[in-house]
Design a protein around this motif. Structure first.
Motif, PDB file in Angstrom:
ATOM      1  N   ALA A  79       0.827  -1.209   0.000  1.00  0.00           N
ATOM      2  CA  ALA A  79       0.000   0.000   0.000  1.00  0.00           C
ATOM      3  C   ALA A  79       0.860   1.258   0.000  1.00  0.00           C
ATOM      4  O   ALA A  79       0.535   2.240  -0.690  1.00  0.00           O
ATOM      5  CB  ALA A  79      -0.925  -0.004   1.213  1.00  0.00           C
ATOM      6  N   CYS A  83       0.653   3.928  -2.938  1.00  0.00           N
ATOM      7  CA  CYS A  83       0.277   5.333  -2.705  1.00  0.00           C
ATOM      8  C   CYS A  83       1.360   6.275  -3.222  1.00  0.00           C
ATOM      9  O   CYS A  83       1.061   7.331  -3.799  1.00  0.00           O
ATOM     10  CB  CYS A  83       0.033   5.562  -1.216  1.00  0.00           C
ATOM     11  N   HIS A  84       2.613   5.909  -3.001  1.00  0.00           N
ATOM     12  CA  HIS A  84       3.711   6.740  -3.511  1.00  0.00           C
ATOM     13  C   HIS A  84       3.682   6.798  -5.036  1.00  0.00           C
ATOM     14  O   HIS A  84       3.888   7.872  -5.632  1.00  0.00           O
ATOM     15  CB  HIS A  84       5.047   6.179  -3.039  1.00  0.00           C
ATOM     16  N   LEU A  86       0.993   6.358  -6.947  1.00  0.00           N
ATOM     17  CA  LEU A  86      -0.202   7.073  -7.389  1.00  0.00           C
ATOM     18  C   LEU A  86       0.002   8.578  -7.385  1.00  0.00           C
ATOM     19  O   LEU A  86      -0.646   9.300  -8.157  1.00  0.00           O
ATOM     20  CB  LEU A  86      -1.395   6.711  -6.498  1.00  0.00           C
ATOM     21  N   ARG A  87       0.895   9.062  -6.504  1.00  0.00           N
ATOM     22  CA  ARG A  87       1.186  10.496  -6.470  1.00  0.00           C
ATOM     23  C   ARG A  87       1.933  10.961  -7.714  1.00  0.00           C
ATOM     24  O   ARG A  87       1.976  12.167  -7.994  1.00  0.00           O
ATOM     25  CB  ARG A  87       2.006  10.823  -5.224  1.00  0.00           C
ATOM     26  N   ARG A  94      -5.213   7.933 -11.361  1.00  0.00           N
ATOM     27  CA  ARG A  94      -5.277   7.895  -9.891  1.00  0.00           C
ATOM     28  C   ARG A  94      -6.711   7.719  -9.415  1.00  0.00           C
ATOM     29  O   ARG A  94      -6.976   6.924  -8.507  1.00  0.00           O
ATOM     30  CB  ARG A  94      -4.673   9.182  -9.331  1.00  0.00           C
ATOM     31  N   MET A  98      -8.157   4.482  -7.271  1.00  0.00           N
ATOM     32  CA  MET A  98      -8.809   4.671  -5.971  1.00  0.00           C
ATOM     33  C   MET A  98     -10.233   4.121  -5.992  1.00  0.00           C
ATOM     34  O   MET A  98     -10.685   3.525  -5.010  1.00  0.00           O
ATOM     35  CB  MET A  98      -8.818   6.154  -5.603  1.00  0.00           C
ATOM     36  N   VAL A 160      -4.440   1.158   1.011  1.00  0.00           N
ATOM     37  CA  VAL A 160      -4.313   2.252   0.046  1.00  0.00           C
ATOM     38  C   VAL A 160      -5.282   3.382   0.379  1.00  0.00           C
ATOM     39  O   VAL A 160      -4.909   4.565   0.376  1.00  0.00           O
ATOM     40  CB  VAL A 160      -4.556   1.728  -1.389  1.00  0.00           C
ATOM     41  N   PHE A 164      -3.467   6.859   1.447  1.00  0.00           N
ATOM     42  CA  PHE A 164      -3.365   7.829   0.349  1.00  0.00           C
ATOM     43  C   PHE A 164      -3.519   9.280   0.824  1.00  0.00           C
ATOM     44  O   PHE A 164      -2.719  10.140   0.433  1.00  0.00           O
ATOM     45  CB  PHE A 164      -4.382   7.498  -0.737  1.00  0.00           C
ATOM     46  N   PHE A 167      -0.321  10.926   2.441  1.00  0.00           N
ATOM     47  CA  PHE A 167       0.798  11.367   1.610  1.00  0.00           C
ATOM     48  C   PHE A 167       0.700  12.844   1.242  1.00  0.00           C
ATOM     49  O   PHE A 167       1.661  13.414   0.729  1.00  0.00           O
ATOM     50  CB  PHE A 167       0.904  10.510   0.347  1.00  0.00           C
TER      51      PHE A 167
END
Length: 280
Positions: A79, A83-84, A86-87, A94, A98, A160, A164, A167
């Motif tokens: 996760a 998440c990293h 997805l940024r 994204r 999600m 996630v 998320f 972050f």
């Protein structure tokens, strides 16, 4: 008077929640706590002594902790990486990921068990493919390793969704400033990123652990109750066809409550240490 009236209205609005919480949270917990110290109509700690003296119950506790810890750690790691990543992608992808995570986090129970049997069972599609390519010689979905994989599947989307938003606390200008000062990407995450994310990581890990410890429908559907974990044992003592013992089930349930209380206490202690370390 306006302040008093506002507080009174707030208390009245809180009343339905308080009644619901007392009826469906506190009352069952009190009932379980009282029956956990009853054995054959007598008060005492006989149920707990029997649990810790029985290799069968100790195995159930060990299996539950083992599967929950490993699936939570693996799910948390995946996760964090997800998440990293997805940024770094565009907003359309994204949002799709999600939404997909939100959907798959609710995919559990009998449908999930059936899906894994079709894919990773003894004659599952992926199992047969991996055997034909020589990557594996044998794989048992119904073993502890198989259950860890199954649990990890439904831990990842939950992790996630929980991580998320955290972050957002790691600002891009911090990374740029660290790079201008000569810090590598690894140094940035070790000295800035991970300390900032530590409260969210610990909180997510506790939630994932609780989610795994209490999972029942999926593991029961997959193994038909033949794998020895605490939720299966509790259900068997309450609604089994052979041997019923609600008092022993209550004692096992109180052990789950104790384990989660202990984990939450350690979580809060680590959070306080992290907070004081950041202040220094």
């Amino acid at each position: 008077m306006r302040s008093t009236r506002g507080k009174l209205i707030a208390l009245l609005c809180l009343l339905p929640f308080a009644l619901f919480f007392a009826a469906f949270q506190l009352a069952p917990l009190v009932w379980i706590a009282l029956h956990s110290v009853q054995a054959a109509g007598a008060w005492g700690l006989g149920n707990f002594r029997e649990i810790f003296a029985s290799p069968f119950y100790r195995q159930a506790i060990g299996n539950s902790l083992d599967i929950s810890l490993w699936s939570s750690l693996i799910g948390l790691l995946i996760a964090v990486l997800g998440c990293h990543s997805l940024r770094q992608v565009n907003s359309r992808l994204r949002d799709f990921v999600m939404a997909f995570a939100n959907m798959t986090s609710n995919f559990a129970g009998v449908p999930l068990a059936f899906a894994f049997i079709i894919i990773l069972g003894f004659n599952g599609a992926i199992t047969l493919l991996l055997k034909q390519t020589g990557l594996i010689s044998d794989f048992n979905l119904y073993s502890k390793t198989g259950l860890i994989i199954l649990y990890t599947y439904f831990q990842i989307p939950l992790g996630v969704m929980l991580l998320f938003p955290a972050f957002d606390a790691v600002r891009e200008d911090w990374r740029e400033s660290a790079a201008l000062l000569g810090a590598s990407n690894w140094q940035f995450w070790r000295l800035i990123g991970v300390p900032v994310l530590t409260p969210a990581l610990l909180g997510t890990f506790v939630i994932l652990l609780a989610n795994a410890l209490g999972a029942y429908a999926t593991v029961y559907s997959l193994t038909t109750g033949n794998f020895n974990v605490l939720p299966i044992r509790i259900a068997g003592l309450v609604a089994g066809d052979i041997f019923l013992d609600p008092d022993m089930a209550s004692a096992l349930a109180m052990l789950l409550v104790f384990l989660m209380s202990l984990i939450t206490f350690v979580h809060q202690w680590l959070l306080r240490r992290s907070y004081h370390a950041q202040k220094r």
